[in-house]
Design a protein around this motif. Structure first.
Motif, PDB file in Angstrom:
ATOM      1  N   ALA A  76       0.837  -1.206   0.000  1.00 53.58           N
ATOM      2  CA  ALA A  76       0.000   0.000   0.000  1.00 53.58           C
ATOM      3  C   ALA A  76       0.869   1.252   0.000  1.00 53.58           C
ATOM      4  CB  ALA A  76      -0.936  -0.005   1.213  1.00 53.58           C
ATOM      5  N   ARG A  77       1.942   1.239   0.767  1.00 52.27           N
ATOM      6  CA  ARG A  77       2.841   2.391   0.788  1.00 52.27           C
ATOM      7  C   ARG A  77       3.575   2.544  -0.530  1.00 52.27           C
ATOM      8  NH1 ARG A  77       5.614   3.807   6.195  1.00 52.27           N
ATOM      9  NH2 ARG A  77       6.181   5.415   4.743  1.00 52.27           N
ATOM     10  N   MET A  78       3.943   1.433  -1.161  1.00 53.63           N
ATOM     11  CA  MET A  78       4.627   1.511  -2.454  1.00 53.63           C
ATOM     12  C   MET A  78       3.678   2.055  -3.522  1.00 53.63           C
ATOM     13  SD  MET A  78       7.670   0.863  -1.774  1.00 53.63           S
ATOM     14  CE  MET A  78       8.196   1.089  -3.440  1.00 53.63           C
ATOM     15  N   THR A  79       2.409   1.662  -3.468  1.00 50.90           N
ATOM     16  CA  THR A  79       1.423   2.204  -4.412  1.00 50.90           C
ATOM     17  C   THR A  79       1.297   3.704  -4.211  1.00 50.90           C
ATOM     18  OG1 THR A  79       0.228   0.122  -4.503  1.00 50.90           O
ATOM     19  CG2 THR A  79      -0.995   2.092  -5.129  1.00 50.90           C
ATOM     20  N   VAL A  85       5.135   9.772  -7.283  1.00 45.79           N
ATOM     21  CA  VAL A  85       6.181   9.969  -8.285  1.00 45.79           C
ATOM     22  C   VAL A  85       5.575  10.219  -9.662  1.00 45.79           C
ATOM     23  CG1 VAL A  85       8.140   8.871  -9.440  1.00 45.79           C
ATOM     24  CG2 VAL A  85       7.865   8.626  -6.975  1.00 45.79           C
ATOM     25  N   ASP A  86       4.481   9.537  -9.969  1.00 44.13           N
ATOM     26  CA  ASP A  86       3.825   9.672 -11.278  1.00 44.13           C
ATOM     27  C   ASP A  86       3.041  10.981 -11.309  1.00 44.13           C
ATOM     28  OD1 ASP A  86       2.716   9.195 -13.777  1.00 44.13           O
ATOM     29  OD2 ASP A  86       1.234   7.767 -13.035  1.00 44.13           O
ATOM     30  N   ILE A  93       6.224   6.063 -15.048  1.00 38.43           N
ATOM     31  CA  ILE A  93       7.150   7.032 -14.476  1.00 38.43           C
ATOM     32  C   ILE A  93       8.166   7.388 -15.542  1.00 38.43           C
ATOM     33  CG2 ILE A  93       8.891   7.428 -12.689  1.00 38.43           C
ATOM     34  CD1 ILE A  93       7.337   5.443 -10.942  1.00 38.43           C
ATOM     35  N   SER A  94       8.162   8.644 -15.939  1.00 40.74           N
ATOM     36  CA  SER A  94       9.103   9.112 -16.952  1.00 40.74           C
ATOM     37  C   SER A  94      10.481   9.311 -16.328  1.00 40.74           C
ATOM     38  CB  SER A  94       8.617  10.433 -17.552  1.00 40.74           C
ATOM     39  OG  SER A  94       8.702  11.452 -16.577  1.00 40.74           O
ATOM     40  N   ALA A  99      13.851  11.113 -11.956  1.00 37.37           N
ATOM     41  CA  ALA A  99      14.932  11.982 -11.493  1.00 37.37           C
ATOM     42  C   ALA A  99      14.452  12.892 -10.366  1.00 37.37           C
ATOM     43  CB  ALA A  99      15.474  12.809 -12.655  1.00 37.37           C
ATOM     44  N   ALA A 100      13.235  13.404 -10.491  1.00 40.42           N
ATOM     45  CA  ALA A 100      12.683  14.268  -9.445  1.00 40.42           C
ATOM     46  C   ALA A 100      12.515  13.487  -8.144  1.00 40.42           C
ATOM     47  CB  ALA A 100      11.349  14.859  -9.894  1.00 40.42           C
ATOM     48  N   MET A 101      12.077  12.235  -8.244  1.00 40.12           N
ATOM     49  CA  MET A 101      11.917  11.393  -7.047  1.00 40.12           C
ATOM     50  C   MET A 101      13.267  11.157  -6.394  1.00 40.12           C
ATOM     51  SD  MET A 101      12.374   7.915  -5.913  1.00 40.12           S
ATOM     52  CE  MET A 101      12.744   7.183  -7.472  1.00 40.12           C
TER      53      MET A 101
END
Length: 178
Positions: A76-79, A85-86, A93-94, A99-101
């Motif tokens: 759930a945390r990874m989602t 990030v998206d 994820i581009s 890179a921003a993450m």
């Protein structure tokens, strides 16, 4: 082009999972705010305050509120992390988003444990770390004790002092003569 985007999303997802895997004792999200009146600067932290902070942290991590930290909570945390990030919400994820993450994270991740961890075990581990850092056994951590405890844990993660894998011995309790 769609296949390339899928591969990029898969690679970015794998990198996010590997680089931002959430350890149960070292979350990526900031710790709960310190108790009122003690911003952890030069102040001390009591054992009760440490327990309260650990309980609040556990509650934040227990996404499904089942009283344990397990793979479902980490999923759930990874989602939620992927969704943060998206930025453009396109399901991928581009390079720019990735890179921003990485710029925001600023530190390497840790591998996520596979076993469930109960609330009691989580709190017991937090108090165990508190007690190990409380060198004079007065039930309070001074700034110096917190720093020494952190340095000891950092040494353990790096193989211990001089690579021994062992924590340095704790100083004797206050008032113990030499």
């Amino acid at each position: 082009m769609d296949m390339r985007r899928s591969i990029l999303a898969l690679a970015a997802g794998a990198a996010v999972l590997a680089g931002a895997a959430l350890a149960q004792t070292a979350p990526r999200q900031p710790a709960p705010p310190p108790p009122a009146g003690d911003p952890l600067g030069a102040g001390t932290v009591t054992r009760a305050e440490a327990q309260s902070r650990a309980a609040a942290l556990f509650e934040r991590f227990d996404a499904n509120r089942d009283g344990k930290l397990d793979p479902a909570d980490r999923a759930a945390r990874m989602t939620a992390l992927f969704d943060r990030v998206d930025a453009n919400r396109d399901g991928a994820i581009s390079r720019e988003e990735f890179a921003a993450m990485r710029d925001r994270a600023g530190r390497p991740g840790r591998a996520a444990p596979t076993a469930a961890l109960s609330r009691d075990a989580f709190l017991a581990e937090a108090l165990k770390r508190f007690d190990a850092a409380d060198s004079n056994h007065d039930g309070k951590l001074t700034r110096e004790e917190r720093r020494a405890g952190f340095a000891g844990r950092r040494g353990m993660m790096r193989g211990g002092p001089r690579g021994t894998g062992a924590m340095p011995p704790a100083p004797p309790p206050a008032g113990a003569g030499a």
